[in-house]
Design a protein around this motif. Sequence first.
Motif, PDB file in Angstrom:
ATOM      1  N   ARG A  55      16.274  -6.678  -5.162  1.00  8.34           N
ATOM      2  CA  ARG A  55      15.142  -5.855  -4.728  1.00  8.34           C
ATOM      3  C   ARG A  55      14.359  -5.328  -5.929  1.00  8.34           C
ATOM      4  O   ARG A  55      13.254  -4.819  -5.762  1.00  8.34           O
ATOM      5  N   ARG A 147      12.908 -10.292  -1.176  1.00 10.03           N
ATOM      6  CA  ARG A 147      13.434  -8.947  -0.954  1.00 10.03           C
ATOM      7  C   ARG A 147      12.964  -7.940  -2.002  1.00 10.03           C
ATOM      8  O   ARG A 147      13.274  -6.751  -1.919  1.00 10.03           O
ATOM      9  N   GLN A 149      11.275  -5.149  -3.868  1.00 13.49           N
ATOM     10  CA  GLN A 149      10.543  -3.955  -3.464  1.00 13.49           C
ATOM     11  C   GLN A 149       9.931  -3.211  -4.640  1.00 13.49           C
ATOM     12  O   GLN A 149       8.929  -2.514  -4.489  1.00 13.49           O
ATOM     13  N   PRO A 191       4.917  -4.861  -3.646  1.00 15.86           N
ATOM     14  CA  PRO A 191       5.953  -4.003  -4.239  1.00 15.86           C
ATOM     15  C   PRO A 191       5.361  -2.804  -4.973  1.00 15.86           C
ATOM     16  O   PRO A 191       4.177  -2.782  -5.319  1.00 15.86           O
ATOM     17  N   LEU A 225      14.273   2.454  -4.482  1.00 14.38           N
ATOM     18  CA  LEU A 225      15.131   1.561  -3.702  1.00 14.38           C
ATOM     19  C   LEU A 225      16.044   2.345  -2.766  1.00 14.38           C
ATOM     20  O   LEU A 225      16.242   1.968  -1.613  1.00 14.38           O
ATOM     21  N   ALA A 230       9.622   1.822  -0.554  1.00 14.48           N
ATOM     22  CA  ALA A 230       8.835   0.636  -0.891  1.00 14.48           C
ATOM     23  C   ALA A 230       9.166  -0.479   0.086  1.00 14.48           C
ATOM     24  O   ALA A 230      10.320  -0.832   0.271  1.00 14.48           O
ATOM     25  N   PRO A 231       8.167  -1.058   0.761  1.00 12.38           N
ATOM     26  CA  PRO A 231       8.448  -2.125   1.717  1.00 12.38           C
ATOM     27  C   PRO A 231       8.864  -3.400   1.017  1.00 12.38           C
ATOM     28  O   PRO A 231       8.490  -3.624  -0.139  1.00 12.38           O
ATOM     29  N   PRO A 232       9.642  -4.269   1.665  1.00 12.23           N
ATOM     30  CA  PRO A 232       9.971  -5.559   1.055  1.00 12.23           C
ATOM     31  C   PRO A 232       8.702  -6.340   0.744  1.00 12.23           C
ATOM     32  O   PRO A 232       7.705  -6.235   1.449  1.00 12.23           O
ATOM     33  N   PHE A 233       8.748  -7.095  -0.321  1.00 11.95           N
ATOM     34  CA  PHE A 233       7.613  -7.916  -0.742  1.00 11.95           C
ATOM     35  C   PHE A 233       7.581  -9.162   0.126  1.00 11.95           C
ATOM     36  O   PHE A 233       8.555  -9.909   0.192  1.00 11.95           O
TER      37      PHE A 233
END
Length: 245
Positions: A55, A147, A149, A191, A225, A230-233
């Motif tokens: 991540r 995944r 972030q 990210p 994290l 932070a949303p997944p990329f």
Amino acid sequence: MEDSLDQIGREVIECRRCPRLVAYREAIARIKRRRFQDWDYWGRPVPGFGDPQARLLVVGLAPAAHGANRTGRMFTGDGSGDFLIAALYRAGFANQPTSTHREDGLALRDAYLTAVVRCAPPDNRPSQEEQANCLPYLVRELRALPRVQVVVTLGQIATGGFLAALRVLGYDGPRPAFRHGAVYRLGSGWPTLITSYHPSRQNTQTGRLTSEMFDEIWALAKGFLQGGSAPPFLPPRCPLGGEGD
């Protein structure tokens, strides 16, 4: 069919797109440094390294002439690697504080290391053309690391290269300014970016970058994290044009 990190790595290792960099990395591997005369230098482009489910993505500049160009692994065998891996270990992203050679047992946890240029450049200064030649590899790695972030870029060139890769993937937001410790929320689906000074000897031995300053970078990354803010990329899945021979 989507790229795997292993496939990208194999292509990186065989790359000869930049004549100046090919000549330089191979000359360094032949001449060697006196204290490394017994080493069989890697002398090729260096692929990314780390956890394929990471991540956290760490983007550097390029392999060091007698570091990764010697050992064949990112941030391994030189002062920058010593400083970075020790910090990642303190933050819980590495299983040990040292990075000396490819078989030393180092494993990264939830982190992946890469660079915007894969060959050691003279004076650590790749040309714009050389950076552009390497850009497709970073784009493909981003697609193969869905995944991610949080991204930490080490230095101004690494920051610019990472943002160029995002542009290829469709990012059309503002260009963040580089400064140490800056945090940028790039928007939904992208990210969180944290920018840091590079852990070069020039920065660490002069006090421009201290261990405490560097630890704050990884504490920031870890906080994002753990907080899940932070949303997944999720990069586009369409193929990138212009990735041919």
